[in-house]
Motif scaffolding. Sequence first.
Motif, PDB file in Angstrom:
ATOM      1  N   THR A 132      12.400  -6.646  87.198  1.00 55.46           N
ATOM      2  CA  THR A 132      12.037  -7.723  88.146  1.00 55.46           C
ATOM      3  C   THR A 132      12.919  -7.529  89.619  1.00 55.46           C
ATOM      4  O   THR A 132      14.371  -7.161  89.318  1.00 55.46           O
ATOM      5  CB  THR A 132      12.209  -9.174  87.794  1.00 55.46           C
ATOM      6  N   ASP A 133      12.417  -7.885  90.643  1.00 57.77           N
ATOM      7  CA  ASP A 133      13.313  -8.175  91.883  1.00 57.77           C
ATOM      8  C   ASP A 133      14.012  -9.390  91.829  1.00 57.77           C
ATOM      9  O   ASP A 133      13.974 -10.228  91.024  1.00 57.77           O
ATOM     10  CB  ASP A 133      12.704  -7.882  93.148  1.00 57.77           C
ATOM     11  N   ALA A 134      15.027  -9.674  92.750  1.00 57.29           N
ATOM     12  CA  ALA A 134      15.645 -10.860  92.882  1.00 57.29           C
ATOM     13  C   ALA A 134      14.923 -12.215  93.200  1.00 57.29           C
ATOM     14  O   ALA A 134      15.218 -13.329  92.655  1.00 57.29           O
ATOM     15  CB  ALA A 134      16.950 -10.759  94.023  1.00 57.29           C
ATOM     16  N   LEU A 135      13.703 -12.085  93.544  1.00 63.91           N
ATOM     17  CA  LEU A 135      12.924 -13.318  93.795  1.00 63.91           C
ATOM     18  C   LEU A 135      12.047 -13.772  92.729  1.00 63.91           C
ATOM     19  O   LEU A 135      11.768 -14.791  92.654  1.00 63.91           O
ATOM     20  CB  LEU A 135      11.965 -12.969  94.950  1.00 63.91           C
ATOM     21  N   THR A 136      11.574 -12.920  91.846  1.00 62.41           N
ATOM     22  CA  THR A 136      10.603 -13.280  90.946  1.00 62.41           C
ATOM     23  C   THR A 136      11.202 -14.373  89.872  1.00 62.41           C
ATOM     24  O   THR A 136      10.181 -15.237  89.748  1.00 62.41           O
ATOM     25  CB  THR A 136      10.487 -11.776  89.787  1.00 62.41           C
ATOM     26  N   PHE A 137      12.208 -14.271  89.341  1.00 58.79           N
ATOM     27  CA  PHE A 137      12.219 -15.535  88.227  1.00 58.79           C
ATOM     28  C   PHE A 137      12.800 -16.735  89.070  1.00 58.79           C
ATOM     29  O   PHE A 137      11.992 -17.619  88.826  1.00 58.79           O
ATOM     30  CB  PHE A 137      13.834 -15.212  87.632  1.00 58.79           C
ATOM     31  N   PRO A 138      13.358 -16.796  90.440  1.00 58.34           N
ATOM     32  CA  PRO A 138      13.484 -17.967  90.914  1.00 58.34           C
ATOM     33  C   PRO A 138      12.024 -18.479  91.580  1.00 58.34           C
ATOM     34  O   PRO A 138      12.002 -19.632  91.502  1.00 58.34           O
ATOM     35  CB  PRO A 138      14.380 -17.592  92.213  1.00 58.34           C
ATOM     36  N   LEU A 139      11.300 -17.826  91.744  1.00 55.42           N
ATOM     37  CA  LEU A 139      10.099 -18.284  92.188  1.00 55.42           C
ATOM     38  C   LEU A 139       9.226 -18.977  91.144  1.00 55.42           C
ATOM     39  O   LEU A 139       8.642 -20.115  91.142  1.00 55.42           O
ATOM     40  CB  LEU A 139       9.028 -17.079  92.836  1.00 55.42           C
ATOM     41  N   SER A 142       9.317 -27.241  80.551  1.00 54.37           N
ATOM     42  CA  SER A 142      10.862 -27.324  80.485  1.00 54.37           C
ATOM     43  C   SER A 142      11.385 -26.120  79.637  1.00 54.37           C
ATOM     44  O   SER A 142      12.573 -25.443  79.927  1.00 54.37           O
ATOM     45  CB  SER A 142      11.547 -28.424  80.194  1.00 54.37           C
ATOM     46  N   VAL A 143      10.696 -26.097  78.282  1.00 54.31           N
ATOM     47  CA  VAL A 143      11.476 -24.914  77.478  1.00 54.31           C
ATOM     48  C   VAL A 143      10.893 -23.574  77.948  1.00 54.31           C
ATOM     49  O   VAL A 143      11.613 -22.642  77.921  1.00 54.31           O
ATOM     50  CB  VAL A 143      10.439 -25.027  75.932  1.00 54.31           C
ATOM     51  N   ILE A 144       9.805 -23.191  78.559  1.00 49.89           N
ATOM     52  CA  ILE A 144       9.438 -22.026  79.241  1.00 49.89           C
ATOM     53  C   ILE A 144      10.303 -21.704  80.237  1.00 49.89           C
ATOM     54  O   ILE A 144      11.157 -20.699  80.414  1.00 49.89           O
ATOM     55  CB  ILE A 144       8.096 -22.015  79.884  1.00 49.89           C
ATOM     56  N   PHE A 145      10.745 -22.835  81.150  1.00 45.56           N
ATOM     57  CA  PHE A 145      11.667 -22.515  82.247  1.00 45.56           C
ATOM     58  C   PHE A 145      13.328 -22.240  81.601  1.00 45.56           C
ATOM     59  O   PHE A 145      13.715 -21.118  82.081  1.00 45.56           O
ATOM     60  CB  PHE A 145      11.991 -23.862  82.730  1.00 45.56           C
ATOM     61  N   LEU A 146      13.492 -23.027  80.500  1.00 49.76           N
ATOM     62  CA  LEU A 146      14.889 -22.539  79.788  1.00 49.76           C
ATOM     63  C   LEU A 146      14.831 -20.980  79.107  1.00 49.76           C
ATOM     64  O   LEU A 146      15.870 -20.554  79.764  1.00 49.76           O
ATOM     65  CB  LEU A 146      15.348 -23.828  78.548  1.00 49.76           C
ATOM     66  N   VAL A 147      14.015 -20.742  78.760  1.00 53.05           N
ATOM     67  CA  VAL A 147      13.862 -19.329  78.040  1.00 53.05           C
ATOM     68  C   VAL A 147      13.796 -18.427  79.537  1.00 53.05           C
ATOM     69  O   VAL A 147      14.693 -17.314  79.505  1.00 53.05           O
ATOM     70  CB  VAL A 147      12.541 -19.088  77.301  1.00 53.05           C
ATOM     71  N   SER A 148      13.106 -18.632  80.379  1.00 57.09           N
ATOM     72  CA  SER A 148      12.918 -17.642  81.666  1.00 57.09           C
ATOM     73  C   SER A 148      14.409 -17.815  82.216  1.00 57.09           C
ATOM     74  O   SER A 148      14.971 -16.671  82.776  1.00 57.09           O
ATOM     75  CB  SER A 148      11.829 -18.186  82.465  1.00 57.09           C
ATOM     76  N   TYR A 149      15.026 -18.806  82.416  1.00 54.41           N
ATOM     77  CA  TYR A 149      16.379 -18.798  82.975  1.00 54.41           C
ATOM     78  C   TYR A 149      17.384 -18.046  82.469  1.00 54.41           C
ATOM     79  O   TYR A 149      18.129 -17.386  82.885  1.00 54.41           O
ATOM     80  CB  TYR A 149      16.822 -20.427  83.048  1.00 54.41           C
ATOM     81  N   VAL A 150      17.338 -18.045  80.909  1.00 53.52           N
ATOM     82  CA  VAL A 150      18.345 -17.504  80.130  1.00 53.52           C
ATOM     83  C   VAL A 150      17.872 -15.824  80.542  1.00 53.52           C
ATOM     84  O   VAL A 150      18.950 -14.943  80.804  1.00 53.52           O
ATOM     85  CB  VAL A 150      18.237 -17.816  78.692  1.00 53.52           C
ATOM     86  N   LEU A 151      16.870 -15.218  80.378  1.00 57.36           N
ATOM     87  CA  LEU A 151      16.394 -14.075  80.666  1.00 57.36           C
ATOM     88  C   LEU A 151      16.739 -13.834  82.255  1.00 57.36           C
ATOM     89  O   LEU A 151      17.389 -12.500  82.507  1.00 57.36           O
ATOM     90  CB  LEU A 151      14.811 -13.982  80.595  1.00 57.36           C
ATOM     91  N   SER A 152      16.602 -14.541  83.059  1.00 56.98           N
ATOM     92  CA  SER A 152      16.905 -14.508  84.583  1.00 56.98           C
ATOM     93  C   SER A 152      18.583 -13.880  84.824  1.00 56.98           C
ATOM     94  O   SER A 152      18.894 -13.116  85.457  1.00 56.98           O
ATOM     95  CB  SER A 152      16.387 -15.447  85.558  1.00 56.98           C
TER      96      SER A 152
END
Length: 179
Positions: free
Chosen positions: A42-49, A88-98
């Motif tokens: 992914t590029d730098a914007l994908t996860f933050p978006l 929020s759980v999806i966010f947390l998992v995604s945040y860890v991956l980011s």
Amino acid sequence: MKTTIKSSDKVAVPVIIGLSIAVPVIVLVLMLLPERYNIFGTDALTFPLFHGILNFLTAILLIIGYFFMKAEKYLEHRNTMIAAFGLSVIFLVSYVLSKISNEPVPYGGEGLLRYLYFFILITHIVLSGIIVPLVLFTMYRGLSGQYNKHAKIARWTFPIWLYVAVTGVLVFLFMLPYY
């Protein structure tokens, strides 16, 4: 009924405390990784978006859930809050991956906006750590039928959780020009 609640507390409370300690520690460790592994390319914007969208939707669900509770539509309140928790759980998992995937992006703003950004960011980070046990205890108390305890803790959980969700969107918007 009380013995059932007490016996379930013997399992739930240590699990909640364990998760409340593990989550911030894992995030901190991942932020300090010396090297990133862009697993998904992914590029730098994908996860933050994606995180901004999740935070926005969580904030909307929290507000809707609050109004359902005020209107005494408790089934709708429960379902909406479960949906907010799920996001929020999806966010947390995604945040860890980011944190594994992408290098941190520094904020480039100056002047008053820089101070405002860091105030929002620091309060967001601090309250993000505090919100984990609050949400877990609030969800547990509500889903286990301990409504008095649920209401007492929800008075604190709701505004903090909403603040964390809204400031998550604001952090994304502040950072958008720098991704």
